[in-house]
Design an enzyme around this catalytic site. Structure first.
Site, PDB file in Angstrom:
ATOM      1  CD  GLU A   1      -7.856  14.416 -45.663  1.00 55.90           C
ATOM      2  OE1 GLU A   1      -8.096  13.923 -46.784  1.00 55.90           O
ATOM      3  OE2 GLU A   1      -7.488  13.724 -44.698  1.00 55.90           O
TER       4      GLU A   1
ATOM      5  CD  GLU B   1      -9.807   5.301 -53.233  1.00 53.65           C
ATOM      6  OE1 GLU B   1     -10.580   4.937 -52.326  1.00 53.65           O
ATOM      7  OE2 GLU B   1      -9.759   6.475 -53.646  1.00 53.65           O
TER       8      GLU B   1
ATOM      9  CE  LYS C   1     -10.851   7.595 -37.563  1.00 51.67           C
ATOM     10  NZ  LYS C   1     -10.733   9.025 -37.340  1.00 51.67           N
TER      11      LYS C   1
ATOM     12  CG  HIS D   1      19.719  21.551 -60.575  1.00 51.73           C
ATOM     13  ND1 HIS D   1      20.726  22.223 -61.236  1.00 51.73           N
ATOM     14  CD2 HIS D   1      20.215  21.240 -59.352  1.00 51.73           C
ATOM     15  CE1 HIS D   1      21.802  22.282 -60.463  1.00 51.73           C
ATOM     16  NE2 HIS D   1      21.517  21.704 -59.300  1.00 51.73           N
TER      17      HIS D   1
ATOM     18  N   GLY E   1      -7.206  10.221 -39.336  1.00 51.40           N
ATOM     19  CA  GLY E   1      -6.427   9.444 -40.311  1.00 51.40           C
ATOM     20  C   GLY E   1      -5.050  10.041 -40.558  1.00 51.40           C
ATOM     21  NE  ARG E   2      -6.357  16.224 -41.595  1.00 54.86           N
ATOM     22  CZ  ARG E   2      -7.658  15.972 -41.581  1.00 54.86           C
ATOM     23  NH1 ARG E   2      -8.122  14.852 -42.107  1.00 54.86           N
ATOM     24  NH2 ARG E   2      -8.497  16.835 -41.028  1.00 54.86           N
TER      25      ARG E   2
ATOM     26  CE  LYS F   1     -13.551   9.378 -49.316  1.00 53.43           C
ATOM     27  NZ  LYS F   1     -13.461   9.073 -47.893  1.00 53.43           N
TER      28      LYS F   1
HETATM   29  O1  F6P Z   1     -10.686  10.472 -48.285  1.00 56.49           O
HETATM   30  C1  F6P Z   1      -9.955  11.021 -47.267  1.00 56.49           C
HETATM   31  C2  F6P Z   1      -9.731  10.073 -46.141  1.00 56.49           C
HETATM   32  O2  F6P Z   1     -10.875   9.918 -45.390  1.00 56.49           O
HETATM   33  C3  F6P Z   1      -8.557  10.517 -45.282  1.00 56.49           C
HETATM   34  O3  F6P Z   1      -8.915  11.438 -44.339  1.00 56.49           O
HETATM   35  C4  F6P Z   1      -8.056   9.229 -44.749  1.00 56.49           C
HETATM   36  O4  F6P Z   1      -6.753   9.353 -44.267  1.00 56.49           O
HETATM   37  C5  F6P Z   1      -8.163   8.354 -45.982  1.00 56.49           C
HETATM   38  O5  F6P Z   1      -9.343   8.785 -46.609  1.00 56.49           O
HETATM   39  C6  F6P Z   1      -8.205   6.886 -45.735  1.00 56.49           C
HETATM   40  O6  F6P Z   1      -9.258   6.521 -44.896  1.00 56.49           O
HETATM   41  P1  F6P Z   1      -9.314   5.113 -44.201  1.00 56.49           P
HETATM   42  O7  F6P Z   1      -8.107   4.978 -43.319  1.00 56.49           O
HETATM   43  O8  F6P Z   1     -10.577   5.083 -43.426  1.00 56.49           O
HETATM   44  O9  F6P Z   1      -9.292   4.052 -45.278  1.00 56.49           O
END
Ligand code: F6P
Length: 552
Positions: A356, A215, A209, A387, A270-271, A507
């Site tokens: 979240e 990452e 987003k 199990h 995002g979620r 972060k």
């Molecule tokens: O660190 C949490 C977050 O901001 C989430 O809310 C989001 O889904 C995820 O990181 C990834 O963010 P982006 O889509 O901006 O890379």
């Protein structure tokens, strides 16, 4: 914080607290014995889903009081505000309009006086075109070979929803395509996901987003290096990389042509984004027609949530039951137990969606809350969980409300597998509710000494969700059901469900520590003693470790 401490401002909370004192000692055995129609009374149907919530520790009065509470919290006005595009994400000053993404009626939805539907439909058309070309083998890589592998690089909401849905809808997918997901910045994830792929046949979808997530950008850079190592021409990037983002500036800075960008908007959390451009890998896997059925399922549940009276509204009922256990029984966790192997990532997906959103300690007025908010969400598919951890749900000391989710028809009707599978689902909810008394155990001839170990108290609450089959439409409705449950609970707890400030600190600190992992040894320490020692130990282990043999 006491999980059962209540919001003491409203008489409706107090009324429920008083009521709880009379319900807590009652056993589900008694409630069922007293009311032969209980299962009919406490069940409801919508958007292809049947919910039996009779195995909950409630009476009609409990529900009345919970509905009164929802009304006293102005839930109906809050729901309308979301559907109307009001800026209900106050701390980020944004509307919350994932419902517009699957607004299959196309009724205009306005943000700042502008209808967002034409833009949504434009991106859906762009996605459809891309998915069709890839599925038909018409999207060619730089060397002219058709793309056969799709690797989605994203994390959190840009990963969990697409992974979960792609897994859930495997029976609907084009099996000749390989669709994989890379999220973790651990180099192992990327390395293992691409080790058997040919770069000339691989398309990377960089999903972010913000397009600033460490990452995702790290993985995307390494993926680009991997492609260029073989194809040896920057021009190859345009054929092998596309972006899903709200941030065109960062996308072009990364080196992806914005012609290869699929847009979404800041009013998509995002979620809550899997029905936006973030759903492209899903559409590629299952095809546009099935993707639109998925949207239809979402929309059906959205309409139900918006229009059905509270008393027969599935998301509202699930939300209120959650509040009942969280705030009155002190239940700190909630288990999600799908009886469908294809839903194996559903609990993980819901962890982000719920935790979240409602893992918050500050109320809408900026004060520390004095009541429990979102529970820990966890789970695994049945029967595997039976199990592993069900022992604790049956005989442990914590109350763990659980949602069981299953389907009448399997996509893989092997012999009597499915009958056995569903028999286990129903048996577990029965055992949890009714247990096994001392008398029943004794009557089986169990020795007196062993009886206490063999007794099941029961009175463990469950919801049973049943649909005909796992299809794009039933899955869409199921996801929307939980999204709206989460929204409803946020209103009752008076917290903001659509921001996520709690993820920021880690972060920032990671960036500082990253610098120090490679800083000159003489650099003055700038961390707490523990972190400083860990950095030191890590660096000395790195410098002394012999090179290990690795198999590739
Ligand atoms: O660190 C949490 C977050 O901001 C989430 O809310 C989001 O889904 C995820 O990181 C990834 O963010 P982006 O889509 O901006 O890379």
């Amino acid at each position: 914080m006491n999980r059962t401490l209540l919001r003491n401002r409203q008489p409706e909370w107090k009324a429920l607290e008083t009521h709880h004192r009379s319900i807590a000692p009652l056993h589900l055995r008694t409630l069922f014995a007293e009311d032969p129609r209980r299962a009919d009374r406490f069940s409801v149907e919508a958007a292809g889903w049947f919910l039996d919530y009779s195995k909950n520790r409630i009476t009609e009065q409990t529900l009345d009081l919970l509905f009164q509470l929802a009304r006293a919290c102005n839930f109906e006005a809050a729901r309308e505000a979301m559907f109307n595009g009001d800026r209900i994400n106050v701390t980020e000053n944004r509307p919350v309009l994932h419902v517009a993404l699957r607004n299959r009626s196309n009724r205009p939805i306005l943000v700042d006086g502008q209808d967002v539907m034409p833009e949504i439909n434009r991106v859906l058309d762009q996605m459809t075109d891309c998915a069709r070309r890839i599925r038909a083998g018409a999207w060619l890589g730089y060397t002219g070979k058709p793309i056969r592998n799709i690797v989605n690089i994203g994390i959190g909401g840009s990963d969990l929803g697409p992974v979960m849905v792609t897994e859930a809808l495997k029976p609907f997918s084009q099996r000749s395509l390989t669709v994989r997901f890379v999220s973790n910045v651990d180099g192992t994830h990327l390395a293992e996901q691409i080790r058997d792929l040919d770069p000339a046949e691989t398309l990377f979808i960089v999903a972010s987003k913000t397009f600033t997530t460490q990452e995702t950008l790290t993985n995307a850079r390494s993926a680009r290096a991997w492609v260029l190592a073989q194809l040896k021409d920057e021009a190859a990037v345009a054929r092998h990389f596309i972006a899903l983002s709200t941030n065109a500036t960062e996308v072009s800075r990364f080196g992806i042509d914005t012609a290869n960008m699929f847009e979404f908007w800041d009013w998509v959390g995002g979620r809550y984004s899997l029905t936006s451009a973030i759903g492209l890998p899903i559409m590629i896997a299952i095809g546009p027609e099935h993707f639109f059925s998925l949207l239809d399922g979402f929309h059906a549940m959205d309409r139900h949530f918006a229009e059905a009276p509270l008393e027969s509204n599935l998301p509202v009922i699930l939300a209120l039951l959650g509040v009942w256990y969280n705030n009155f029984f002190g239940a700190a966790t909630h288990a999600i137990l799908p009886y469908d192997q294809y839903l194996h990532r559903f609990p993980a997906y819901l962890q982000q969606a719920d935790m979240e959103s409602n893992g918050k300690q500050t109320d809408r007025e900026g004060r520390r809350v004095h009541w429990a908010t979102g529970p820990v969400i966890w789970g695994e598919p049945g029967t595997n969980g039976q199990h592993a951890f069900y022992q604790l749900i049956h005989q442990g000391t914590q109350l763990i409300p659980a949602d069981f989710i299953g389907f009448a028809r399997s996509h893989n009707p092997l012999g009597d597998h499915h009958l056995k599978f569903i028999a286990n689902f129903f048996a577990q909810t029965q055992a949890l509710a009714f247990g096994k008394t001392t008398e029943e155990v004794t009557a089986e001839g169990i020795s007196k000494k062993m009886v206490p170990f063999r007794v099941f108290e029961g009175n463990r609450p469950t919801n049973s969700l049943l649909a005909e089959q796992l299809t794009p439409a039933t899955l869409g409705a199921l996801i929307a059901l939980y999204e709206h449950k989460i929204f409803t609970q946020g209103i009752l707890w008076n917290i903001y469900s659509f921001d996520q400030w709690g993820v920021q600190l880690g972060k920032v600190l990671a960036d500082r520590i990253l610098t120090d992992l490679t800083a000159p040894v003489a650099t003055p320490p700038r961390h707490d003693g523990s972190t400083q020692a860990l950095i030191h130990r890590f660096r000395s282990l790195q410098s002394t470790a012999p090179d290990r043999m690795t198999s590739r």
